[in-house]
Design a protein around this motif. Structure first.
Motif, mmCIF file in Angstrom:
data_model
loop_
_atom_site.group_PDB
_atom_site.id
_atom_site.type_symbol
_atom_site.label_atom_id
_atom_site.label_comp_id
_atom_site.label_asym_id
_atom_site.label_seq_id
_atom_site.Cartn_x
_atom_site.Cartn_y
_atom_site.Cartn_z
ATOM 1 N N LYS A 78 -32.454 3.099 34.166
ATOM 2 C CA LYS A 78 -33.767 2.517 33.887
ATOM 3 C C LYS A 78 -34.621 2.424 35.148
ATOM 4 O O LYS A 78 -35.836 2.604 35.097
ATOM 5 N N LEU A 79 -33.979 2.161 36.284
ATOM 6 C CA LEU A 79 -34.723 2.135 37.539
ATOM 7 C C LEU A 79 -35.270 3.524 37.862
ATOM 8 O O LEU A 79 -36.418 3.664 38.310
ATOM 9 N N LEU A 80 -34.464 4.555 37.616
ATOM 10 C CA LEU A 80 -34.907 5.927 37.860
ATOM 11 C C LEU A 80 -36.041 6.298 36.910
ATOM 12 O O LEU A 80 -37.017 6.943 37.319
ATOM 13 N N GLU A 81 -35.933 5.901 35.650
ATOM 14 C CA GLU A 81 -37.005 6.166 34.677
ATOM 15 C C GLU A 81 -38.300 5.469 35.106
ATOM 16 O O GLU A 81 -39.382 6.065 35.034
ATOM 17 N N PHE A 82 -38.206 4.228 35.532
ATOM 18 C CA PHE A 82 -39.392 3.490 35.970
ATOM 19 C C PHE A 82 -40.033 4.185 37.167
ATOM 20 O O PHE A 82 -41.260 4.370 37.218
ATOM 21 N N THR A 83 -39.221 4.568 38.142
ATOM 22 C CA THR A 83 -39.744 5.208 39.358
ATOM 23 C C THR A 83 -40.430 6.529 39.032
ATOM 24 O O THR A 83 -41.516 6.818 39.540
ATOM 25 N N ILE A 227 -50.297 9.018 28.777
ATOM 26 C CA ILE A 227 -49.307 8.309 27.967
ATOM 27 C C ILE A 227 -48.277 9.259 27.353
ATOM 28 O O ILE A 227 -47.067 8.982 27.409
ATOM 29 N N PRO A 228 -48.675 10.399 26.761
ATOM 30 C CA PRO A 228 -47.640 11.346 26.311
ATOM 31 C C PRO A 228 -46.726 11.811 27.451
ATOM 32 O O PRO A 228 -45.543 12.073 27.235
ATOM 33 N N ALA A 229 -47.275 11.898 28.672
ATOM 34 C CA ALA A 229 -46.474 12.348 29.806
ATOM 35 C C ALA A 229 -45.327 11.385 30.095
ATOM 36 O O ALA A 229 -44.206 11.804 30.398
ATOM 37 N N ILE A 230 -45.588 10.095 29.999
ATOM 38 C CA ILE A 230 -44.529 9.123 30.289
ATOM 39 C C ILE A 230 -43.484 9.117 29.182
ATOM 40 O O ILE A 230 -42.303 8.863 29.419
ATOM 41 N N PHE A 231 -43.882 9.435 27.947
ATOM 42 C CA PHE A 231 -42.906 9.496 26.854
ATOM 43 C C PHE A 231 -41.950 10.668 27.029
ATOM 44 O O PHE A 231 -40.885 10.700 26.399
ATOM 45 N N ALA A 232 -42.306 11.639 27.866
ATOM 46 C CA ALA A 232 -41.384 12.741 28.153
ATOM 47 C C ALA A 232 -40.260 12.280 29.077
ATOM 48 O O ALA A 232 -39.209 12.913 29.139
ATOM 49 N N ILE A 233 -40.476 11.182 29.778
ATOM 50 C CA ILE A 233 -39.463 10.645 30.687
ATOM 51 C C ILE A 233 -38.557 9.660 29.969
ATOM 52 O O ILE A 233 -37.341 9.683 30.118
ATOM 53 N N THR A 234 -39.152 8.778 29.187
ATOM 54 C CA THR A 234 -38.396 7.772 28.455
ATOM 55 C C THR A 234 -39.190 7.315 27.239
ATOM 56 O O THR A 234 -40.427 7.347 27.258
ATOM 57 N N THR A 235 -38.483 6.905 26.211
ATOM 58 C CA THR A 235 -39.149 6.354 25.022
ATOM 59 C C THR A 235 -38.936 4.842 24.940
ATOM 60 O O THR A 235 -39.272 4.228 23.926
#
Length: 338
Positions: A78-83, A227-235
């Protein structure tokens, strides 16, 4: 949709944001209208990065508080996803900065008024993006295929951004501005930091109100991309919202830091286009091969670093400056340039 969000994490995030905004407003009112220096912008940029890092560290500590290895692995993930999400949103916010610069130049907004305009715009952006993120999370949970729509849209946007890179945007033909001119009566000049004033006994908007509205429109447009870009990293809704909001909170300081460096990073738009293409491809391949978040972080950082380094090595081609009607003469009472 699964999320690591607990009542404590959500409430802590809300407290972080409310406290940060309150401190920012206090500092803004105490300083009054003034031109933001490069040093002040740098200091505030570092403060916002530190605030974001503090929240990320606290979130990791909260998730990793159990000695269980699986819990520690989840906290690291989760830390990696946030970063990664924070870096992508911060990078895409750079394009916002250059469009904000164009809007301020077009309307000849005095430097000392720009700070308040951006503050109002950022508050609106936080509320808007929160709503869009929760709607997007709900849609993905209900309709998995929407990820392919988001991915295709990001690829299309990346191609469009690549072809538009280096071209002077034409704000004069912007449909939102044309609509505002037809429907909003605007004062002939600024009245301090006021959004409304009185002209010939009638209550009218100042040019600053038009700028605030246009800044809001700009953020809506860029939110549709980011916003779609961040959903490619995590949902995970918590990670999506927190990384997005913390990136937006530092947008005002980032604007004043980069506003004078536009020409120095003239190739950055090409880099942002490649980031969108990569994220879009990652989303389209999600059911075939899931690209690790660490790889996404490394690729994004590499693209941005290379584009900035090349900007220093390759001189920009000379292009004529666009004429800004509001720079030459104050607009008439109906909002149209003379």
């Amino acid at each position: 949709m699964s999320s690591v969000g607990t009542p404590l994490l959500w409430s802590s995030f809300a407290a972080f944001v409310l406290l940060a905004v309150a401190v920012d407003f206090f500092a803004l009112n105490k300083q009054g209208a003034h031109k933001v220096s490069m040093r002040e912008a740098l200091v505030w940029s570092l403060i916002w990065v530190a605030v974001s890092a503090a929240f990320a560290a606290w979130m990791w500590w909260h998730l990793a508080s159990s000695p269980d290895e699986a819990t520690r692995a989840l906290a690291n993930a989760k830390l990696l996803e946030f970063t990664t999400g924070y870096l992508i949103e911060k990078a895409l916010a750079v394009d916002n900065v250059f469009v904000f610069l164009m809007v301020f130049t077009f309307f000849s907004v005095p430097a000392e008024f720009q700070k308040r305009v951006l503050m109002i715009g950022i508050l609106g952006a936080i509320l808007l993006r929160a709503a869009m993120i929760f709607i997007g999370a709900w849609m993905i949970a209900r309709f998995h295929w929407i990820l392919y729509v988001f991915g295709a849209f990001l690829v299309f946007t990346g191609i469009k951004m690549w072809w538009a890179a280096g071209q002077e945007p034409d704000l004069e033909s912007n449909p939102a501005l044309r609509w505002l001119r037809r429907h909003v009566r605007v004062a002939p000049g600024y009245d301090g930091e006021r959004l409304f004033t009185t002209v010939d006994g009638a209550r009218v908007a100042t040019p600053l109100a038009l700028v605030v509205l246009l800044i809001g429109v700009v953020d809506v447009i860029f939110a549709v991309d980011s916003i779609p870009a961040i959903f490619a990293i995590t949902t995970d809704p918590l990670i999506v919202l927190t990384s997005n909001v913390f990136a937006i909170l530092g947008l005002r300081a980032l604007y004043f830091l980069l506003a004078g460096m536009y020409e120095r990073f003239h190739l950055l738009s090409y880099g942002l286009a490649l980031v969108l293409l990569f994220i879009g491809a990652k989303m389209l391949l999600i059911d075939i091969y899931k690209i690790p978040v660490a790889v996404s972080l490394a690729v994004t950082a590499a693209i941005l670093t290379i584009s900035m380094l090349l900007s220093q090595l390759i001189r920009p081609s000379a292009r004529p400056r666009s004429a800004y009607p509001f720079s030459r003469k104050a607009n008439s009472s109906d909002g149209r340039p003379d």
